[in-house]
Motif scaffolding. Structure first.
Motif, PDB file in Angstrom:
ATOM      1  N   ARG A  56      45.654  37.713  52.128  1.00  0.00           N
ATOM      2  CA  ARG A  56      44.281  37.837  51.611  1.00  0.00           C
ATOM      3  C   ARG A  56      44.234  37.786  50.086  1.00  0.00           C
ATOM      4  N   HIS A  57      45.317  37.323  49.472  1.00  0.00           N
ATOM      5  CA  HIS A  57      45.380  37.385  48.016  1.00  0.00           C
ATOM      6  C   HIS A  57      44.250  36.657  47.292  1.00  0.00           C
ATOM      7  N   PRO A  58      43.685  35.569  47.816  1.00  0.00           N
ATOM      8  CA  PRO A  58      42.576  34.953  47.078  1.00  0.00           C
ATOM      9  C   PRO A  58      41.369  35.890  46.948  1.00  0.00           C
ATOM     10  N   GLU A  59      40.979  36.481  48.047  1.00  0.00           N
ATOM     11  CA  GLU A  59      39.835  37.407  48.042  1.00  0.00           C
ATOM     12  C   GLU A  59      40.123  38.652  47.203  1.00  0.00           C
ATOM     13  N   LEU A  60      41.313  39.216  47.375  1.00  0.00           N
ATOM     14  CA  LEU A  60      41.677  40.418  46.626  1.00  0.00           C
ATOM     15  C   LEU A  60      41.750  40.121  45.132  1.00  0.00           C
ATOM     16  N   GLY A  61      42.299  38.969  44.787  1.00  0.00           N
ATOM     17  CA  GLY A  61      42.389  38.583  43.382  1.00  0.00           C
ATOM     18  C   GLY A  61      41.019  38.407  42.751  1.00  0.00           C
ATOM     19  N   ALA A  62      40.109  37.776  43.468  1.00  0.00           N
ATOM     20  CA  ALA A  62      38.745  37.603  42.958  1.00  0.00           C
ATOM     21  C   ALA A  62      38.097  38.963  42.713  1.00  0.00           C
ATOM     22  N   ASP A  63      38.295  39.894  43.639  1.00  0.00           N
ATOM     23  CA  ASP A  63      37.756  41.245  43.459  1.00  0.00           C
ATOM     24  C   ASP A  63      38.368  41.920  42.232  1.00  0.00           C
ATOM     25  N   MET A  64      39.662  41.769  42.050  1.00  0.00           N
ATOM     26  CA  MET A  64      40.330  42.374  40.903  1.00  0.00           C
ATOM     27  C   MET A  64      39.770  41.819  39.596  1.00  0.00           C
ATOM     28  N   ILE A  65      39.570  40.521  39.551  1.00  0.00           N
ATOM     29  CA  ILE A  65      39.048  39.879  38.343  1.00  0.00           C
ATOM     30  C   ILE A  65      37.629  40.355  38.058  1.00  0.00           C
ATOM     31  N   GLN A  66      36.801  40.407  39.094  1.00  0.00           N
ATOM     32  CA  GLN A  66      35.419  40.863  38.909  1.00  0.00           C
ATOM     33  C   GLN A  66      35.374  42.317  38.450  1.00  0.00           C
ATOM     34  N   LEU A  67      36.178  43.175  39.071  1.00  0.00           N
ATOM     35  CA  LEU A  67      36.198  44.595  38.703  1.00  0.00           C
ATOM     36  C   LEU A  67      36.675  44.806  37.269  1.00  0.00           C
ATOM     37  N   ALA A  68      37.515  43.901  36.789  1.00  0.00           N
ATOM     38  CA  ALA A  68      38.012  44.002  35.416  1.00  0.00           C
ATOM     39  C   ALA A  68      37.043  43.377  34.415  1.00  0.00           C
ATOM     40  N   VAL A  74      36.516  32.345  36.747  1.00  0.00           N
ATOM     41  CA  VAL A  74      37.893  32.753  37.019  1.00  0.00           C
ATOM     42  C   VAL A  74      37.981  33.414  38.396  1.00  0.00           C
ATOM     43  N   ALA A  75      37.053  34.306  38.695  1.00  0.00           N
ATOM     44  CA  ALA A  75      37.032  34.960  40.002  1.00  0.00           C
ATOM     45  C   ALA A  75      36.779  33.940  41.112  1.00  0.00           C
ATOM     46  N   HIS A  76      35.890  32.997  40.859  1.00  0.00           N
ATOM     47  CA  HIS A  76      35.571  31.978  41.858  1.00  0.00           C
ATOM     48  C   HIS A  76      36.800  31.115  42.164  1.00  0.00           C
ATOM     49  N   TRP A  77      37.523  30.709  41.126  1.00  0.00           N
ATOM     50  CA  TRP A  77      38.722  29.901  41.347  1.00  0.00           C
ATOM     51  C   TRP A  77      39.765  30.705  42.123  1.00  0.00           C
TER      52      TRP A  77
END
Length: 106
Positions: A56-68, A74-77
């Motif tokens: 699930r790293h794409p979804e989790l990464g997008a969440d991390m970017i948005q939360l930061a 960047v989150a979308h990519w």
């Protein structure tokens, strides 16, 4: 710099799994063999949970970017880099996507 951030941060969600390279290879192979059908493993402990998080790293990464407070592009990519049909051309123009895909594959 936003496109550079896309290139550098798109796999940030892999950190959530805590897996090293050999286990990431195993998780990738397992994900392909099961068509990624391990969502219920997130409720497990140990390696099963870590594999589910890795897949699930794409979804989790997008969440991390948005939360930061990261940029929307960047989150979308990060969220859509494995499924380009989900990409919004208003956020990521085709030439940028082409360059990011080429950079990721090199």
């Amino acid at each position: 710099t936003r496109w550079l951030a896309c290139a550098l941060l798109h796999d940030i969600g892999k950190l959530a799994s805590g897996l090293g390279i050999p286990a990431r290879v195993l998780a990738t192979l397992f994900g392909r063999a099961t068509d990624g059908a391990v969502a219920d493993w997130e409720e497990q402990r140990g390696l099963r949970r870590r594999i589910a998080l890795y897949l699930r790293h794409p979804e989790l990464g997008a969440d991390m970017i948005q939360l930061a407070g990261g940029r929307a592009e960047v989150a979308h990519w990060a969220a859509a880099h494995h499924d380009q049909a989900r990409l919004d051309p208003l956020l990521l123009p085709a030439p940028v996507v082409k360059a990011l895909v080429a950079a990721d594959n090199d």
